[in-house]
Write a protein that holds these residues in place. Structure first.
Motif, PDB file in Angstrom:
ATOM      1  N   CYS A 144       0.877  -1.355  -0.116  1.00 29.27           N
ATOM      2  CA  CYS A 144      -0.144   0.102  -0.073  1.00 29.27           C
ATOM      3  C   CYS A 144       0.927   1.313   0.046  1.00 29.27           C
ATOM      4  CB  CYS A 144      -0.732  -0.056   0.952  1.00 29.27           C
ATOM      5  SG  CYS A 144      -2.306   1.357   1.207  1.00 29.27           S
ATOM      6  N   LEU A 145       2.062   1.674   0.793  1.00 32.04           N
ATOM      7  CA  LEU A 145       2.590   2.272   0.850  1.00 32.04           C
ATOM      8  C   LEU A 145       3.723   2.422  -0.484  1.00 32.04           C
ATOM      9  CD1 LEU A 145       4.248   4.798   1.878  1.00 32.04           C
ATOM     10  CD2 LEU A 145       6.355   2.839   2.761  1.00 32.04           C
ATOM     11  N   ALA A 146       4.054   1.296  -1.229  1.00 32.69           N
ATOM     12  CA  ALA A 146       4.718   1.856  -2.456  1.00 32.69           C
ATOM     13  C   ALA A 146       3.653   2.725  -3.620  1.00 32.69           C
ATOM     14  CB  ALA A 146       4.926   0.335  -2.510  1.00 32.69           C
ATOM     15  N   LEU A 147       2.142   1.482  -3.320  1.00 34.68           N
ATOM     16  CA  LEU A 147       1.187   2.324  -4.100  1.00 34.68           C
ATOM     17  C   LEU A 147       1.555   3.838  -4.242  1.00 34.68           C
ATOM     18  CD1 LEU A 147      -0.897   1.195  -6.599  1.00 34.68           C
ATOM     19  CD2 LEU A 147      -1.856   0.933  -4.511  1.00 34.68           C
ATOM     20  N   SER A 150       4.494  -3.107 -10.994  1.00 35.33           N
ATOM     21  CA  SER A 150       5.286  -2.743 -10.549  1.00 35.33           C
ATOM     22  C   SER A 150       4.966  -2.658  -8.652  1.00 35.33           C
ATOM     23  CB  SER A 150       5.407  -1.146  -9.945  1.00 35.33           C
ATOM     24  OG  SER A 150       4.248  -0.688  -9.653  1.00 35.33           O
ATOM     25  N   VAL A 151       3.903  -2.990  -7.892  1.00 40.50           N
ATOM     26  CA  VAL A 151       3.640  -4.005  -6.904  1.00 40.50           C
ATOM     27  C   VAL A 151       3.406  -5.253  -7.000  1.00 40.50           C
ATOM     28  CG1 VAL A 151       2.410  -3.317  -5.304  1.00 40.50           C
ATOM     29  CG2 VAL A 151       2.495  -1.125  -6.776  1.00 40.50           C
ATOM     30  N   MET A 152       2.812  -5.803  -8.318  1.00 42.81           N
ATOM     31  CA  MET A 152       2.550  -7.289  -8.000  1.00 42.81           C
ATOM     32  C   MET A 152       3.245  -7.734  -8.643  1.00 42.81           C
ATOM     33  SD  MET A 152      -1.083  -6.769  -7.206  1.00 42.81           S
ATOM     34  CE  MET A 152      -1.805  -4.592  -7.346  1.00 42.81           C
ATOM     35  N   ALA A 153       4.140  -7.554  -8.967  1.00 41.63           N
ATOM     36  CA  ALA A 153       5.186  -8.743  -9.635  1.00 41.63           C
ATOM     37  C   ALA A 153       6.458  -7.573  -9.820  1.00 41.63           C
ATOM     38  CB  ALA A 153       4.977  -9.509 -10.906  1.00 41.63           C
ATOM     39  N   PRO A 154       7.456  -7.047  -8.548  1.00 49.95           N
ATOM     40  CA  PRO A 154       8.896  -5.777  -9.278  1.00 49.95           C
ATOM     41  C   PRO A 154       9.652  -6.346  -9.676  1.00 49.95           C
ATOM     42  CG  PRO A 154       8.304  -6.357  -6.781  1.00 49.95           C
ATOM     43  CD  PRO A 154       7.457  -7.312  -7.728  1.00 49.95           C
ATOM     44  N   ILE A 169      -7.319  -0.093  -8.813  1.00 51.39           N
ATOM     45  CA  ILE A 169      -8.580  -1.033  -8.819  1.00 51.39           C
ATOM     46  C   ILE A 169      -7.783  -2.459  -8.714  1.00 51.39           C
ATOM     47  CG2 ILE A 169     -10.038  -1.842 -10.440  1.00 51.39           C
ATOM     48  CD1 ILE A 169     -10.832   0.932 -11.173  1.00 51.39           C
ATOM     49  N   ILE A 170      -6.929  -3.006  -9.447  1.00 51.09           N
ATOM     50  CA  ILE A 170      -6.411  -4.367  -8.921  1.00 51.09           C
ATOM     51  C   ILE A 170      -5.545  -3.822  -8.108  1.00 51.09           C
ATOM     52  CG2 ILE A 170      -4.497  -5.517 -10.527  1.00 51.09           C
ATOM     53  CD1 ILE A 170      -4.564  -4.264 -12.831  1.00 51.09           C
ATOM     54  N   ALA A 171      -5.211  -3.709  -7.216  1.00 53.04           N
ATOM     55  CA  ALA A 171      -4.249  -3.565  -5.984  1.00 53.04           C
ATOM     56  C   ALA A 171      -5.454  -3.937  -4.247  1.00 53.04           C
ATOM     57  CB  ALA A 171      -3.243  -2.422  -5.540  1.00 53.04           C
ATOM     58  N   GLY A 198      -8.231   0.029   2.334  1.00 48.81           N
ATOM     59  CA  GLY A 198      -9.792   0.874   3.078  1.00 48.81           C
ATOM     60  C   GLY A 198      -8.483   2.087   2.831  1.00 48.81           C
ATOM     61  N   PHE A 199      -6.976   2.009   2.775  1.00 45.28           N
ATOM     62  CA  PHE A 199      -6.421   3.139   2.281  1.00 45.28           C
ATOM     63  C   PHE A 199      -6.253   3.476   0.868  1.00 45.28           C
ATOM     64  CE2 PHE A 199      -4.772   3.123   6.612  1.00 45.28           C
ATOM     65  CZ  PHE A 199      -4.247   4.076   7.073  1.00 45.28           C
ATOM     66  N   THR A 200      -6.858   2.386  -0.069  1.00 47.95           N
ATOM     67  CA  THR A 200      -5.893   1.734  -1.643  1.00 47.95           C
ATOM     68  C   THR A 200      -8.039   3.025  -2.159  1.00 47.95           C
ATOM     69  OG1 THR A 200      -5.276  -0.005  -1.384  1.00 47.95           O
ATOM     70  CG2 THR A 200      -6.299   1.236  -3.121  1.00 47.95           C
ATOM     71  N   ILE A 201      -8.982   3.006  -1.898  1.00 46.88           N
ATOM     72  CA  ILE A 201      -9.702   3.783  -2.272  1.00 46.88           C
ATOM     73  C   ILE A 201     -10.212   4.775  -2.186  1.00 46.88           C
ATOM     74  CG2 ILE A 201     -12.672   4.061  -1.434  1.00 46.88           C
ATOM     75  CD1 ILE A 201     -12.538   1.117  -0.444  1.00 46.88           C
TER      76      ILE A 201
END
Length: 731
Positions: free
Chosen positions: A148-151, A555-559, A611-613, A627-630
């Motif tokens: 979440c922080l990286a996103l 990037s977040v899913m497969a760096p 959305i994917i995250a 909750g932090f992504t929305i």
């Protein structure tokens, strides 16, 4: 796929890059290839090896890399115009944002993914690539805060960089408008949908309409004619002129009479005089009686000021929106004459037809994409083709089939998309070449994003691809499940379609083969500018934006994809700068109109990533990260709306304040009468062809300059500077 398969693909593509780039560094030193690799001749290239056996000419070197690296934005602007600078800003933006993404994801996210499960790890080269993805993190893990922080860091960095780039390019566009010399397109309005009258010709209707409603600002107009026999004859004469111009220098070297030229060079000068006489005969007054029956319901209307032209172009001229339709005219070099004859009432039908054609083409492409995905699943491949079981058991063949062939086959199929979309854009009815290329760019972008991203991550069978969208609520979940598993394919696609394509771009294979055939088969020694190419924005911008989409979503899913992407963007920075400076010729200028496409696509990529995250965090049962992504999604959409209100109008309309100031400067400098005298000759349809006949060996100017009636007149020394006037290729 394991690390060994990825390294196999990387090794093959690295070998291809090294071989082709080394070959390019040798081929560019050969004087016979100057027309391939130095079409522009802006920079004095040291083709100085008079000794054909000089060893230095056949030794690879990296001097071209240093020249491309040291080139300034001013040199890029002089060589390729604002569009070229905007394109390079896309590359620079991608490098900056993915450096930030790579730093935080490689150092923070990748270790969390790798140690996300309590398992016994293998040696690195034998590890499956799935253990480096977010799918390897167990459900309910407290370490999802790192993702979440990286996103947040990636999204905020991208938005900040996008804002500064949008602001900088907007200022560049305004400077392009105010700093360029007076252009006929500034004072000209293209009118279509002229109503037919039995009592008046189209020309008389135009004059009557604008004299009545714009009496103070209307100057004159120029009708558009149906191109027929005259157009064909002029084009045939231009081809013959080029042939004779090429053959003439060879005849001077032969002591015997030449059967092709007919003897002395004096006869060739007579041909030039004939062309001049033809050009003088095809005047406006001489054409009007004969061409009246060939008038089309379209015309170029000239106004006294830029402001008057903009007002006339933007207001609704008639209560019937299909009649007297106005828009600012493109530059004379940018006009696509054949589409001006299309009745305006057909335009909406053509747009619908081309849209349906593009959609059908996109869905037809499901077949090769599904076949490509079958190659990545060896179990299904062996079951379908039992005779391949023995071959696929070999380790190298296994790595080759899973790590290299799928992306290469998909890349080869995708080469059919740009010419097809360019054809659709032509049929669509665009009246300018830059508009046609922009329309093709958007179509190719949609096509590549759909087929390379969405179809690949949801593939398996066509039925599954169609049924997966049965519920809109399931889309984030389906994407969340598919993206981490398909990240390995996207990584190999970056290697094959990214690294290798740049190597083929710099070597210009087709132009090189054409030059070899021309020089060594046909024995034509003269350099020619007839095949000078313009920059293929409609293919390269979608490629950059697709890789940006893959970088954001993975990037977040497969760096692990980020280092390969950075290598691609750094190589693209060098290759494209080299091509803009030396190879591609700027034939027209859109003033940075491609940047809004880039901005909107980047925002789409960011929102899709979020959305994917969100779907992944929901699957992994991490309510805090969800909750932090929305709020991040709403923040990105709000930022996009601000940029749309703040910067986007400048790319759609010219500010009245700027235009009025430019009109006042013209009055103060006494250039008004000169502008009026040159307006009418700028958009003459048939004299333009005749003028091209006498100047077909000269390249167009890179800036917005007036096209003089007398092309044989001496040029201002200021126009001979790089970027204002291109050097003749046959000197």
């Amino acid at each position: 796929m394991d690390i060994a398969g990825l390294l196999t693909s990387a090794g093959i593509n690295i070998a291809i890059c090294v071989v082709l780039l080394s070959l390019y560094s040798i081929l560019r030193k050969q004087p016979s290839n100057a027309s391939v690799y130095f079409t522009r001749k802006l920079v004095p290239e040291p083709v100085k090896w008079s000794d054909p056996f000089c060893l230095e000419r056949f030794v690879p070197s990296a001097s071209w890399i240093m020249r491309a690296w040291q080139a300034t934005d001013e040199e890029i602007l002089a060589a390729g115009g604002v569009d070229a600078v905007v394109f390079m800003r896309i590359v620079v933006f991608s490098i900056r944002v993915f450096i930030i993404a790579a730093m935080i994801c490689i150092l923070l996210v990748l270790p969390v993914n790798y140690y996300g499960q309590d398992m016994q790890h293998k040696q690195i080269h034998a590890e499956s690539l799935e253990v480096f993805t977010i799918g390897n993190v167990k459900e309910g893990s407290k370490w999802f805060w790192t993702h979440c922080l990286a996103l947040y860091v990636i999204s905020c960095s991208a938005c900040v960089l996008l804002y500064f780039e949008y602001e900088s390019i907007t200022k560049m566009r305004l400077a392009h408008i105010t700093g360029s010399p007076p252009s006929p397109s500034h004072f000209t309005v293209l009118v279509r949908g002229i109503p037919w009258s039995q009592d008046h010709s189209y020309s008389e209707s135009v004059e009557k309409f604008f004299s009545t409603y714009y009496p103070a600002s209307y100057v004159s107009h120029q009708m558009v004619y149906r191109a027929g026999t005259v157009d064909k004859l002029m084009k045939d004469a231009e081809k013959m002129y080029r042939v004779l111009k090429t053959v003439e220098p060879q005849c001077r070297e032969i002591s015997m009479p030449c059967c092709l030229c007919g003897g002395t060079t004096h006869s060739f000068k007579v041909l030039n005089n004939e062309a001049e006489s033809v050009k003088s005969k095809i005047s406006d007054d001489g054409l009007q009686p004969a061409q009246r029956e060939k008038e089309r319901p379209a015309a170029f209307v000239f106004f006294r000021t830029r402001y008057a032209a903009v007002v006339a172009a933007q207001v609704l001229q008639s209560s019937n929106p299909m009649l007297w339709v106005t828009q600012l005219a493109p530059e004379p070099r940018d006009v696509y004459w054949s589409n001006l004859s299309i009745p305006y009432k057909q335009i909406w039908l053509r747009k619908i037809a081309t849209l349906l054609g593009a959609i059908v083409f996109m869905f037809v492409f499901l077949v090769p994409v599904t076949f490509v995905q079958g190659l990545t699943q060896l179990d299904q491949l062996s079951h379908t083709f039992p005779f391949l079981k023995g071959i696929l058991r070999q380790k190298f063949m296994n790595q080759l089939v899973t790590g290299y062939l799928p992306s290469v086959i998909l890349m080869l199929f995708l080469y059919a998309a740009p010419p097809t979309m360019m054809l659709f854009s032509k049929v669509e009815g665009n009246v300018s070449r830059s508009g046609r290329k922009k329309s093709a760019c958007i179509k190719v972008l949609y096509f590549t994003i759909w087929n390379v991203f969405f179809v690949n991550i949801l593939s398996g069978s066509i039925i599954r691809q169609l049924s997966v969208f049965s519920s809109v609520r399931d889309i984030p979940t389906q994407l969340a499940k598919a993206v981490p598993t398909q990240a390995t394919f996207f990584t190999t696609y970056v290697l094959s379609s990214g690294w290798a394509s740049l190597s083929f771009e710099v070597i210009q294979l087709f132009a090189l083969l054409r030059n070899v055939f021309r020089k060594f088969i046909l024995r034509i020694k003269e350099e020619s500018s007839n095949c000078a190419l313009s920059f293929p924005y409609h293919t390269e911008i979608p490629r950059l934006l697709l890789f940006g989409l893959l970088g954001f979503t993975c990037s977040v899913m497969a760096p692990l994809i980020l280092p390969f992407l950075l290598v691609y963007f750094f190589l693209a920075f060098l290759v494209y700068r080299n091509q803009i400076l030396h190879v591609y010729v700027s034939k027209y200028e859109s003033g940075g109109q491609f940047w809004p496409i880039v901005h909107n696509t980047t925002i789409f990529s960011l929102v899709l990533t979020q959305i994917i995250a969100l779907g992944v965090f929901g699957i992994k049962r991490s309510p805090v990260a969800s909750g932090f992504t929305i709020p991040l999604i709403f923040f990105t959409l709000l930022f996009n709306e601000y940029c749309r209100q703040r910067f986007s109008p400048v790319f759609k309309r010219s500010p009245a304040q700027v235009l009025i100031e430019m009109d006042r400067q013209d009055e103060q400098c006494g250039r008004v009468e000169e502008i009026y005298d040159q307006l009418r000759s700028a958009y003459c349809q048939f004299p333009l062809i005749a003028r091209d006949l006498s100047t077909s060996q000269d390249l167009s100017t890179a800036g917005n300059t007036w096209q003089n009636k007398d092309q044989g007149s001496s040029q201002d020394p200021e126009s001979l500077k790089p970027g204002n006037q291109l050097v003749k290729l046959n000197e």
